[in-house]
Design an enzyme around this catalytic site. Sequence first.
Site, PDB file in Angstrom:
ATOM      1  N   THR B 143       0.825  -1.215   0.000  1.00  0.00           N
ATOM      2  CA  THR B 143       0.000   0.000   0.000  1.00  0.00           C
ATOM      3  C   THR B 143       0.861   1.268   0.000  1.00  0.00           C
ATOM      4  OG1 THR B 143      -1.791  -1.130   1.131  1.00  0.00           O
ATOM      5  CG2 THR B 143      -1.728   1.263   1.353  1.00  0.00           C
ATOM      6  N   GLU B 144       0.389   2.274  -0.713  1.00  0.00           N
ATOM      7  CA  GLU B 144       1.023   3.591  -0.662  1.00  0.00           C
ATOM      8  C   GLU B 144      -0.037   4.608  -0.261  1.00  0.00           C
ATOM      9  OE1 GLU B 144       3.016   4.226  -4.408  1.00  0.00           O
ATOM     10  OE2 GLU B 144       4.270   2.435  -4.126  1.00  0.00           O
ATOM     11  N   SER B 149      -6.735   0.720  -2.586  1.00  0.00           N
ATOM     12  CA  SER B 149      -7.557  -0.272  -3.270  1.00  0.00           C
ATOM     13  C   SER B 149      -7.043  -0.571  -4.675  1.00  0.00           C
ATOM     14  CB  SER B 149      -9.005   0.237  -3.365  1.00  0.00           C
ATOM     15  OG  SER B 149      -9.566   0.337  -2.082  1.00  0.00           O
ATOM     16  N   TRP B 173       1.043   2.767   5.833  1.00  0.00           N
ATOM     17  CA  TRP B 173       0.155   1.893   6.628  1.00  0.00           C
ATOM     18  C   TRP B 173       0.710   0.473   6.720  1.00  0.00           C
ATOM     19  CZ3 TRP B 173      -2.215   5.480   8.841  1.00  0.00           C
ATOM     20  CH2 TRP B 173      -2.742   6.569   8.149  1.00  0.00           C
ATOM     21  N   ILE B 174       2.010   0.394   6.982  1.00  0.00           N
ATOM     22  CA  ILE B 174       2.663  -0.911   6.991  1.00  0.00           C
ATOM     23  C   ILE B 174       2.767  -1.442   8.429  1.00  0.00           C
ATOM     24  CG2 ILE B 174       4.680  -2.225   6.247  1.00  0.00           C
ATOM     25  CD1 ILE B 174       2.978  -0.779   3.998  1.00  0.00           C
ATOM     26  N   LEU B 250      -2.430 -11.218   0.122  1.00  0.00           N
ATOM     27  CA  LEU B 250      -3.516 -10.537   0.830  1.00  0.00           C
ATOM     28  C   LEU B 250      -4.697 -11.463   1.042  1.00  0.00           C
ATOM     29  CD1 LEU B 250      -3.403  -7.031  -0.863  1.00  0.00           C
ATOM     30  CD2 LEU B 250      -2.695  -7.625   1.459  1.00  0.00           C
ATOM     31  N   GLU B 374      -6.673  -4.719   4.282  1.00  0.00           N
ATOM     32  CA  GLU B 374      -6.754  -5.990   3.533  1.00  0.00           C
ATOM     33  C   GLU B 374      -7.974  -6.004   2.620  1.00  0.00           C
ATOM     34  OE1 GLU B 374      -4.189  -7.711   4.025  1.00  0.00           O
ATOM     35  OE2 GLU B 374      -3.556  -7.342   6.085  1.00  0.00           O
ATOM     36  N   GLY B 375      -8.202  -4.892   1.949  1.00  0.00           N
ATOM     37  CA  GLY B 375      -9.362  -4.768   1.063  1.00  0.00           C
ATOM     38  C   GLY B 375     -10.504  -4.126   1.822  1.00  0.00           C
ATOM     39  N   THR B 376     -10.967  -2.973   1.341  1.00  0.00           N
ATOM     40  CA  THR B 376     -12.067  -2.290   2.026  1.00  0.00           C
ATOM     41  C   THR B 376     -13.360  -3.076   1.831  1.00  0.00           C
ATOM     42  OG1 THR B 376     -12.638  -1.024   0.066  1.00  0.00           O
ATOM     43  CG2 THR B 376     -11.015  -0.035   1.545  1.00  0.00           C
TER      44      THR B 376
END
Lengths: 248, 395
Positions: B143-144, B149, B173-174, B250, B374-376
Site C-alpha cells: 500500500t502507498e 484499493s 500503513w505498513i 492478501l 486488507e481490502g475495504t
Amino acid sequence: MKSVVCVKRVPDTEARIRIGDDGRSVDPSGVKFILNPYDEFAVEAALKHKEAGEGEVVVLSVGSAESVDVLRTSLALGADEALLLTTTQSAEGLAVAEAIAAELKERKFDLILFGMKAIDDDLQAVGAMVAELLDLPSATVVTEFSVEDGKVTAHREIEGGTEVVEVPLPCVLTITKGAYEPRYASLKGIMAAKRKPLTEKEAHLGLSHTIESALEYPPERQAGRIVGEGSDAVPELVRLLREEANVI
Amino acid sequence: MATAERARNRVDTRDFLSVDGQLNDEELMIRDNVRTFVSAELLPRVPEWYELGTLDPAVARELGKLGLLGMHLTGYGCAGSSAVAYGVTCLELEAGDSGLRSLVSVQGSLAMFAIWRYGSDEQKNEWLPRMARGEAIGCFGLTESDAGSDPAAMRTVARRDGSDWVLDGTKMWITNGSIAEVAIVWARANEGVHGFVVPTDTPGFSANEVKGKLSLRASVTSELVLDGCRLPADALLPQAQGLGAPLSCLNEARYGIVWGAIGAARSCFESALEYSLGREAFDKPIAAYQLTQAKLAQMVVEVSRGHLLALQLGRLKDAGQIRPEQVSLGKLANVNAALGVAREARTVLGANGITLEYPVMRHANNLESVLTYEGTAEIHKLVVGNAVTGIAAFR
C-alpha cells in the site's frame, strides 16, 4: 532416567458444576474437562528433568475412555508415551492406587510423579498409597527437586517454610506449585502428539470401601460487611482476616 | 432465582450452536492452547499497550515459541497446520486484540507466505526459520498513501543498475514496519511489479512510525521510505510475476480476518453479557430487560453465524477449493457483523463501555481499521458483485 507421571482428567476450574440426577455425582454434560492443574506441575517437572539429560517420560491415567484427552495434552507438552487404564466405574483412592501399582510393578521407573492432589476430590492420597503398595520411598508436596548419584533431593512445602529431604531412587514424588511453571504446548507438539504411542488397557481396580453418597452445592456467597471506619477499624479487620477469613 | 443457580442453568455462551463438535481433537487442542495463552499471558498486557500506542515486540518470540507464526506453512520450521487450525488461532488472538492477530497475520500470511510461495531456496532458508521463531519480524509493503484499493497505481519503482536493483518510493500503513528485520517490498519495474526481500538495515531503507492512531493502538504501523535503496540481484522474489503475487498474499491474510473478526465480536458479546448480568437498574439486572435481551440475542446470532461462515471457508481452504470471492464475502460479512456487535455491546455497558477497563471500545475502534485494511468493505462488495454478475464494476 525414566519417569512416569500419573495424571487425572478433572472438570475445568471455571466449569459450572451441576450435580447429576443421582445426587452424588457431577453431571458431565456441558462441562469442560482438563488435565488436573497439579498434574501439570508434575508433567513439567518430568519434562524439565528429561531435557536436562537423557530420559523418557510416560504418562499414565486411570479413568474413562475420555481420559485420552488429558494424555494427548501431556503428549503434546512433550511426554513420549501414554497409557490409559480404562474403567467405567468410579472408585476410591486406594482402589485406583492398586490399579496403578499393579501396572507399575511390571515396569521399571526411576521416578513416579503425581500432582499433589486432584482438584475434583482433593484426596491427596493416591501418590502416597502407590508408594506404599510398591514399597518405595516417597516425598509429598514437593516444589522442586534435583536428581544426583541415585538420589533425589526434594524441597517440600511445609507451613511457613521449606523442608529439604533426600530420597533414594526409585521413588514417588507428589508435586505442587513451585519451580515448575507449566509450559504451553507448541503447535508442533500438538501435531506430533497424535503419532506418539498411546495404549489403552483395562484397569485392575481394587475394591472400593468408601462410597460417595451425596454432593451438595456450596452455600451462596454472603454479602460483605463493614467492620468499622477509619484507622480504628484496622485491629478488628486484621483480627477477622486472621481468624475468620484465614487469609493472613 | 439465586445467582449460582441461574449460572448453572445457562447454556455454553461461547458455543451456542455447538460448532465445537465440527472441530477435530487437534483443532480443539490448538484452539484451547491459544485461548489459554491469550487470556493468561497477553490480555493482562493489552490495555497498557493500547493506552501507550505500542506493543512489546518480544511478544513475537512468545508467539514463535508456541509455533503460531507461519503455522499453516510447511517446512523451514513451520508446523504445516490446517487452515482451520490457523483460523481458530486467529479467532482466539483477535478475541485478545486485533493488533495481536494483525502481527500474526502480517508475519505469517503476508511476509512469510510471500517468501515461502515466491522466494528462492536461499531466501527461504535465510528468513523463514528465524521468522517462524519470532526472532525476525517481517512486514509487507504494498500500500502507498495514494494507492490503496488500486495497487496498480503504485509509484514505488525498481530500476536495474548493473546486476543490482535500486528502489525508490514510499509505502504507507505498513503493520510491523518499525519493528521489522525484513520487509517484503513491491515495486514497479519496466516489465511489471516485482517483489523484493529487503533487510531493514539496508542503506536507503527507513521506517517512520505512524503516530496518533485511534485504532489498532496495540500494533505498530509505519511508513516505509525507500531512498535509492540498493539491493543485490538475489533480493528479488524470483517466482512473483506481477500484481497477482501480492494479491494472493492478501487473500491469505484476509482469510485469517474472517475468523479473527468473530473473536473480537465474541469478546464484546461476552463482556456485554457478563456486565448485563451483574449491573442492576430499577432493582433487577439489566439482562432481565427485554431490550437488553434483544441486543444479546442479536449478538449471539451474529457471532454464531460468522463462526459457521469462517469454518465453512476453512474447510474449503483445506480442501484446496476456496475461491478469492468467497474470502471476500467472508471478510465483508464478518467484519461488518463484528462491528455491529461491538457497537451494540457498547450500549449495554453504558459509560463503562468507553473505557479501557472493558474490551468493547478497544475492539470497536480496532474493527474500524479491520473494516478497511486488507481490502475495504467496498472493494469486497465489488468482488462479490463481479462474481455474481460477471461484470467488473471497478475496471
